[in-house]
Write a protein that holds these residues in place. Structure first.
Motif, PDB file in Angstrom:
ATOM      1  N   GLY A 138       0.776  -1.235   0.000  1.00 45.77           N
ATOM      2  CA  GLY A 138       0.000   0.000   0.000  1.00 45.77           C
ATOM      3  C   GLY A 138       0.800   1.273   0.000  1.00 45.77           C
ATOM      4  O   GLY A 138       1.935   1.322  -0.451  1.00 45.77           O
ATOM      5  N   ASP A 139       0.165   2.304   0.551  1.00 51.07           N
ATOM      6  CA  ASP A 139       0.730   3.646   0.520  1.00 51.07           C
ATOM      7  C   ASP A 139       1.991   3.753   1.373  1.00 51.07           C
ATOM      8  O   ASP A 139       2.192   3.004   2.319  1.00 51.07           O
ATOM      9  N   GLY A 140       2.826   4.705   1.009  1.00 51.50           N
ATOM     10  CA  GLY A 140       4.063   4.950   1.750  1.00 51.50           C
ATOM     11  C   GLY A 140       5.078   5.634   0.863  1.00 51.50           C
ATOM     12  O   GLY A 140       4.767   6.107  -0.228  1.00 51.50           O
ATOM     13  N   CYS A 141       6.302   5.662   1.321  1.00 49.27           N
ATOM     14  CA  CYS A 141       7.404   6.263   0.570  1.00 49.27           C
ATOM     15  C   CYS A 141       8.489   5.204   0.449  1.00 49.27           C
ATOM     16  O   CYS A 141       9.011   4.727   1.460  1.00 49.27           O
ATOM     17  N   TYR A 142       8.805   4.827  -0.786  1.00 46.35           N
ATOM     18  CA  TYR A 142       9.674   3.686  -1.033  1.00 46.35           C
ATOM     19  C   TYR A 142      10.969   4.113  -1.719  1.00 46.35           C
ATOM     20  O   TYR A 142      10.939   4.870  -2.699  1.00 46.35           O
ATOM     21  N   PRO A 143      12.119   3.618  -1.230  1.00 45.58           N
ATOM     22  CA  PRO A 143      13.399   3.989  -1.836  1.00 45.58           C
ATOM     23  C   PRO A 143      13.600   3.339  -3.206  1.00 45.58           C
ATOM     24  O   PRO A 143      13.220   2.188  -3.421  1.00 45.58           O
ATOM     25  N   VAL A 144      14.204   4.113  -4.128  1.00 49.98           N
ATOM     26  CA  VAL A 144      14.465   3.648  -5.485  1.00 49.98           C
ATOM     27  C   VAL A 144      15.972   3.633  -5.708  1.00 49.98           C
ATOM     28  O   VAL A 144      16.667   4.604  -5.388  1.00 49.98           O
ATOM     29  N   TYR A 145      16.471   2.535  -6.266  1.00 52.74           N
ATOM     30  CA  TYR A 145      17.901   2.344  -6.495  1.00 52.74           C
ATOM     31  C   TYR A 145      18.161   2.051  -7.971  1.00 52.74           C
ATOM     32  O   TYR A 145      17.303   1.505  -8.656  1.00 52.74           O
ATOM     33  N   VAL A 146      19.342   2.397  -8.437  1.00 57.96           N
ATOM     34  CA  VAL A 146      19.768   2.034  -9.786  1.00 57.96           C
ATOM     35  C   VAL A 146      21.131   1.370  -9.709  1.00 57.96           C
ATOM     36  O   VAL A 146      21.900   1.586  -8.775  1.00 57.96           O
ATOM     37  N   LYS A 147      21.401   0.564 -10.719  1.00 54.98           N
ATOM     38  CA  LYS A 147      22.719  -0.046 -10.901  1.00 54.98           C
ATOM     39  C   LYS A 147      23.149   0.317 -12.311  1.00 54.98           C
ATOM     40  O   LYS A 147      22.343   0.281 -13.242  1.00 54.98           O
ATOM     41  N   LYS A 148      24.408   0.686 -12.461  1.00 54.31           N
ATOM     42  CA  LYS A 148      24.919   1.072 -13.772  1.00 54.31           C
ATOM     43  C   LYS A 148      25.916   0.051 -14.296  1.00 54.31           C
ATOM     44  O   LYS A 148      26.598  -0.618 -13.540  1.00 54.31           O
ATOM     45  N   LYS A 149      25.971  -0.026 -15.619  1.00 57.59           N
ATOM     46  CA  LYS A 149      26.961  -0.859 -16.299  1.00 57.59           C
ATOM     47  C   LYS A 149      27.505  -0.027 -17.448  1.00 57.59           C
ATOM     48  O   LYS A 149      26.739   0.466 -18.277  1.00 57.59           O
ATOM     49  N   ASN A 150      28.802   0.144 -17.472  1.00 53.78           N
ATOM     50  CA  ASN A 150      29.462   0.960 -18.502  1.00 53.78           C
ATOM     51  C   ASN A 150      28.890   2.376 -18.572  1.00 53.78           C
ATOM     52  O   ASN A 150      28.741   2.950 -19.640  1.00 53.78           O
ATOM     53  N   GLY A 151      28.522   2.915 -17.419  1.00 52.72           N
ATOM     54  CA  GLY A 151      28.036   4.286 -17.346  1.00 52.72           C
ATOM     55  C   GLY A 151      26.561   4.479 -17.615  1.00 52.72           C
ATOM     56  O   GLY A 151      26.037   5.576 -17.512  1.00 52.72           O
ATOM     57  N   TYR A 152      25.849   3.403 -17.977  1.00 45.72           N
ATOM     58  CA  TYR A 152      24.416   3.479 -18.262  1.00 45.72           C
ATOM     59  C   TYR A 152      23.631   2.725 -17.195  1.00 45.72           C
ATOM     60  O   TYR A 152      24.091   1.707 -16.685  1.00 45.72           O
ATOM     61  N   ILE A 153      22.434   3.195 -16.917  1.00 46.19           N
ATOM     62  CA  ILE A 153      21.582   2.487 -15.961  1.00 46.19           C
ATOM     63  C   ILE A 153      21.171   1.158 -16.574  1.00 46.19           C
ATOM     64  O   ILE A 153      20.608   1.107 -17.664  1.00 46.19           O
ATOM     65  N   SER A 154      21.470   0.094 -15.856  1.00 42.47           N
ATOM     66  CA  SER A 154      21.140  -1.246 -16.346  1.00 42.47           C
ATOM     67  C   SER A 154      20.010  -1.896 -15.562  1.00 42.47           C
ATOM     68  O   SER A 154      19.383  -2.823 -16.062  1.00 42.47           O
ATOM     69  N   GLU A 155      19.761  -1.421 -14.354  1.00 39.76           N
ATOM     70  CA  GLU A 155      18.700  -2.002 -13.530  1.00 39.76           C
ATOM     71  C   GLU A 155      18.110  -0.928 -12.623  1.00 39.76           C
ATOM     72  O   GLU A 155      18.793   0.008 -12.228  1.00 39.76           O
ATOM     73  N   VAL A 156      16.825  -1.098 -12.306  1.00 36.83           N
ATOM     74  CA  VAL A 156      16.128  -0.230 -11.361  1.00 36.83           C
ATOM     75  C   VAL A 156      15.493  -1.143 -10.319  1.00 36.83           C
ATOM     76  O   VAL A 156      14.924  -2.185 -10.653  1.00 36.83           O
ATOM     77  N   LYS A 157      15.567  -0.723  -9.063  1.00 41.15           N
ATOM     78  CA  LYS A 157      14.995  -1.528  -7.988  1.00 41.15           C
ATOM     79  C   LYS A 157      14.216  -0.593  -7.056  1.00 41.15           C
ATOM     80  O   LYS A 157      14.715   0.463  -6.680  1.00 41.15           O
ATOM     81  N   ILE A 158      13.007  -1.009  -6.691  1.00 43.30           N
ATOM     82  CA  ILE A 158      12.215  -0.287  -5.697  1.00 43.30           C
ATOM     83  C   ILE A 158      12.082  -1.223  -4.507  1.00 43.30           C
ATOM     84  O   ILE A 158      11.607  -2.354  -4.652  1.00 43.30           O
ATOM     85  N   LYS A 159      12.496  -0.746  -3.361  1.00 47.98           N
ATOM     86  CA  LYS A 159      12.498  -1.609  -2.171  1.00 47.98           C
ATOM     87  C   LYS A 159      11.248  -1.337  -1.341  1.00 47.98           C
ATOM     88  O   LYS A 159      11.094  -0.275  -0.757  1.00 47.98           O
ATOM     89  N   PHE A 160      10.335  -2.323  -1.322  1.00 44.95           N
ATOM     90  CA  PHE A 160       9.070  -2.181  -0.600  1.00 44.95           C
ATOM     91  C   PHE A 160       9.166  -2.633   0.847  1.00 44.95           C
ATOM     92  O   PHE A 160       8.380  -2.199   1.675  1.00 44.95           O
ATOM     93  N   PHE A 161      10.086  -3.528   1.150  1.00 44.81           N
ATOM     94  CA  PHE A 161      10.252  -4.013   2.523  1.00 44.81           C
ATOM     95  C   PHE A 161      11.697  -3.919   2.913  1.00 44.81           C
ATOM     96  O   PHE A 161      12.582  -4.081   2.131  1.00 44.81           O
TER      97      PHE A 161
END
Length: 109
Positions: A86-109
């Motif tokens: 449900g509602d809340g404020c969730y942290p968002v993370y990225v991982k880069k490979k060769n200077g470009y964003i390769s993955e996005v992760k939203i941590k719900f727990f």
């Protein structure tokens, strides 16, 4: 050899509808010329609201999240994620490979 970085926090995503949508903003936000987003222009609507977006995106089946958003039979418009608590404020993370964003992760727990 490719350089892979660790997960880096880029910010938080506030949720007030129990849903997070990953979509190119040009599909839902108006541009400066037509004053409409691509989905609104495609459907010929005069005003595209949050309620109409949710209705179109989930076809009345919000309980089936997560799911791909399909407008007018066109797959790949975006993805909708729900069922994470449900509602809340969730942290968002990225991982880069060769200077470009390769993955996005939203941590719900």
């Amino acid at each position: 050899m490719s350089k892979i970085n660790k997960w880096q926090k880029i910010g938080d995503c506030a949720v007030d509808s129990g849903t997070i949508v990953l979509v190119d903003p040009c599909y839902v936000l108006p541009d400066s010329v037509t004053k409409k987003g691509k989905l609104e222009s495609h459907h010929g609507k005069d005003s595209y609201t949050y309620e109409k977006f949710m209705e179109d995106a989930f076809e009345g089946e919000k309980d089936l999240l997560p799911r791909e958003i399909i407008f007018a039979g066109i797959a790949g418009t975006g993805v909708a994620i729900g069922g994470f608590g449900g509602d809340g404020c969730y942290p968002v993370y990225v991982k880069k490979k060769n200077g470009y964003i390769s993955e996005v992760k939203i941590k719900f727990f």
